[in-house]
Motif scaffolding. Structure first.
Motif, PDB file in Angstrom:
ATOM      1  N   SER A 191       0.857  -1.184   0.000  1.00  0.00           N
ATOM      2  CA  SER A 191       0.000   0.000   0.000  1.00  0.00           C
ATOM      3  C   SER A 191       0.894   1.235   0.000  1.00  0.00           C
ATOM      4  CB  SER A 191      -0.925   0.024   1.222  1.00  0.00           C
ATOM      5  OG  SER A 191      -0.165   0.113   2.417  1.00  0.00           O
ATOM      6  N   SER A 192       0.293   2.378  -0.341  1.00  0.00           N
ATOM      7  CA  SER A 192       1.057   3.618  -0.412  1.00  0.00           C
ATOM      8  C   SER A 192       0.217   4.773   0.097  1.00  0.00           C
ATOM      9  CB  SER A 192       1.506   3.885  -1.857  1.00  0.00           C
ATOM     10  OG  SER A 192       2.327   5.037  -1.926  1.00  0.00           O
ATOM     11  N   GLN A 193       0.821   5.621   0.925  1.00  0.00           N
ATOM     12  CA  GLN A 193       0.147   6.780   1.494  1.00  0.00           C
ATOM     13  C   GLN A 193       0.920   8.039   1.126  1.00  0.00           C
ATOM     14  OE1 GLN A 193       0.180   6.868   5.765  1.00  0.00           O
ATOM     15  NE2 GLN A 193      -0.932   8.817   5.905  1.00  0.00           N
ATOM     16  N   GLU A 194       0.240   9.009   0.535  1.00  0.00           N
ATOM     17  CA  GLU A 194       0.874  10.284   0.215  1.00  0.00           C
ATOM     18  C   GLU A 194       1.007  11.112   1.489  1.00  0.00           C
ATOM     19  OE1 GLU A 194       0.267  13.193  -3.440  1.00  0.00           O
ATOM     20  OE2 GLU A 194      -1.250  13.573  -1.901  1.00  0.00           O
ATOM     21  N   LEU A 195       2.216  11.581   1.777  1.00  0.00           N
ATOM     22  CA  LEU A 195       2.473  12.383   2.969  1.00  0.00           C
ATOM     23  C   LEU A 195       2.536  13.872   2.671  1.00  0.00           C
ATOM     24  CD1 LEU A 195       5.296  10.250   4.638  1.00  0.00           C
ATOM     25  CD2 LEU A 195       2.835  10.183   5.094  1.00  0.00           C
ATOM     26  N   PHE A 202       6.055  10.012   0.232  1.00  0.00           N
ATOM     27  CA  PHE A 202       5.153   8.886   0.428  1.00  0.00           C
ATOM     28  C   PHE A 202       5.634   8.017   1.587  1.00  0.00           C
ATOM     29  CE2 PHE A 202       4.581  10.175  -3.901  1.00  0.00           C
ATOM     30  CZ  PHE A 202       3.245   9.954  -4.173  1.00  0.00           C
ATOM     31  N   ARG A 203       4.674   7.275   2.176  1.00  0.00           N
ATOM     32  CA  ARG A 203       4.984   6.207   3.115  1.00  0.00           C
ATOM     33  C   ARG A 203       4.323   4.938   2.592  1.00  0.00           C
ATOM     34  NH1 ARG A 203       2.767   7.951   7.820  1.00  0.00           N
ATOM     35  NH2 ARG A 203       4.723   8.868   8.567  1.00  0.00           N
ATOM     36  N   ASP A 204       5.132   3.961   2.217  1.00  0.00           N
ATOM     37  CA  ASP A 204       4.622   2.709   1.673  1.00  0.00           C
ATOM     38  C   ASP A 204       4.754   1.592   2.698  1.00  0.00           C
ATOM     39  OD1 ASP A 204       4.309   4.140  -0.626  1.00  0.00           O
ATOM     40  OD2 ASP A 204       5.623   2.880  -1.856  1.00  0.00           O
ATOM     41  N   GLU A 231       9.575   5.224   3.826  1.00  0.00           N
ATOM     42  CA  GLU A 231       9.255   6.618   3.531  1.00  0.00           C
ATOM     43  C   GLU A 231      10.279   7.149   2.520  1.00  0.00           C
ATOM     44  OE1 GLU A 231       7.228   7.757   7.848  1.00  0.00           O
ATOM     45  OE2 GLU A 231       9.187   8.586   7.312  1.00  0.00           O
TER      46      GLU A 231
END
Length: 206
Positions: free
Chosen positions: A22-26, A35-37, A50
């Motif tokens: 999964s990937s989260q845009e920071l 990003f934090r994957d 990150e």
């Protein structure tokens, strides 16, 4: 731009690979995109990674007819220091590497070059960024007028290869791309590494 990864996907390296779950845009800033994957490790466990996505850049090792090099002094805010560097700059969206190198050399230094050679690519911060830097050599220079961006302040000066090597050795030069570029320069000047020169009148071909 083509994939600039140093690893083309050799199956022999599967025991080292991590796979994105999964990937989260920071952060999406003017320049940085962070990003934090969540990744699956080779042993099946999960971990966080990150990193910053970067569009890529170029660096130019430009040499005058007398052998002196075109260099810059520029204040770099994150390290609160004036750094000695080769000219360099970020790729614009859709911009070819050679076209970027030609543009950056002219904008920052006022020089244009009739001959160009792509030496290779480097990844300066592999632990937290996708950034790559294409390394270009330039010669047959013609001096002109600089076209600095708004808010850009830098000094242009020249130095001999021997002076640059001394500054690398004594710690005056600590910029990673310039240190790597000096390695290329040293090997090119010694004849250990060769370059494939092309006409600079054909921008956008690389």
């Amino acid at each position: 731009m083509p994939d600039q990864s140093p690893d083309p996907g050799d199956p022999a390296d599967d025991h080292l690979r991590e796979h994105q779950l999964s990937s989260q845009e920071l952060l999406r800033g003017h320049f940085l995109h962070a990003f934090r994957d969540t990744v699956r490790l080779p042993d099946g466990r999960e971990a966080l990674r990150e990193y910053v996505r970067h569009p890529g850049a170029v660096m130019i090792i430009a040499q005058l007819e007398d052998g002196r090099l075109v260099l810059e002094r520029q204040y770099r805010y994150p390290v609160q220091s004036v750094m000695l560097e080769f000219p360099a700059g970020k790729l614009d969206a859709g911009e070819a590497s050679l076209a970027c190198a030609q543009r950056e050399l002219l904008e920052e230094t006022g020089y244009s070059a009739a001959s160009w050679a792509k030496a290779g690519v480097m990844h300066p911060v592999i632990s937290y960024s996708t950034e790559f830097i294409d390394v270009w050599f330039a010669k047959d220079l013609t001096a002109g007028e600089r076209k600095l961006d708004a808010g850009e302040f830098l000094d242009v000066f020249t130095a001999s290869p021997a002076e640059l090597l001394q500054w690398c050795r004594d710690g005056r030069v600590t910029d990673a791309k310039t240190l790597a570029g000096t390695l290329w320069l040293q090997n090119v000047l010694s004849g250990a590494w060769t370059l494939d020169w092309q006409d600079g009148a054909r921008p956008g071909q690389a």
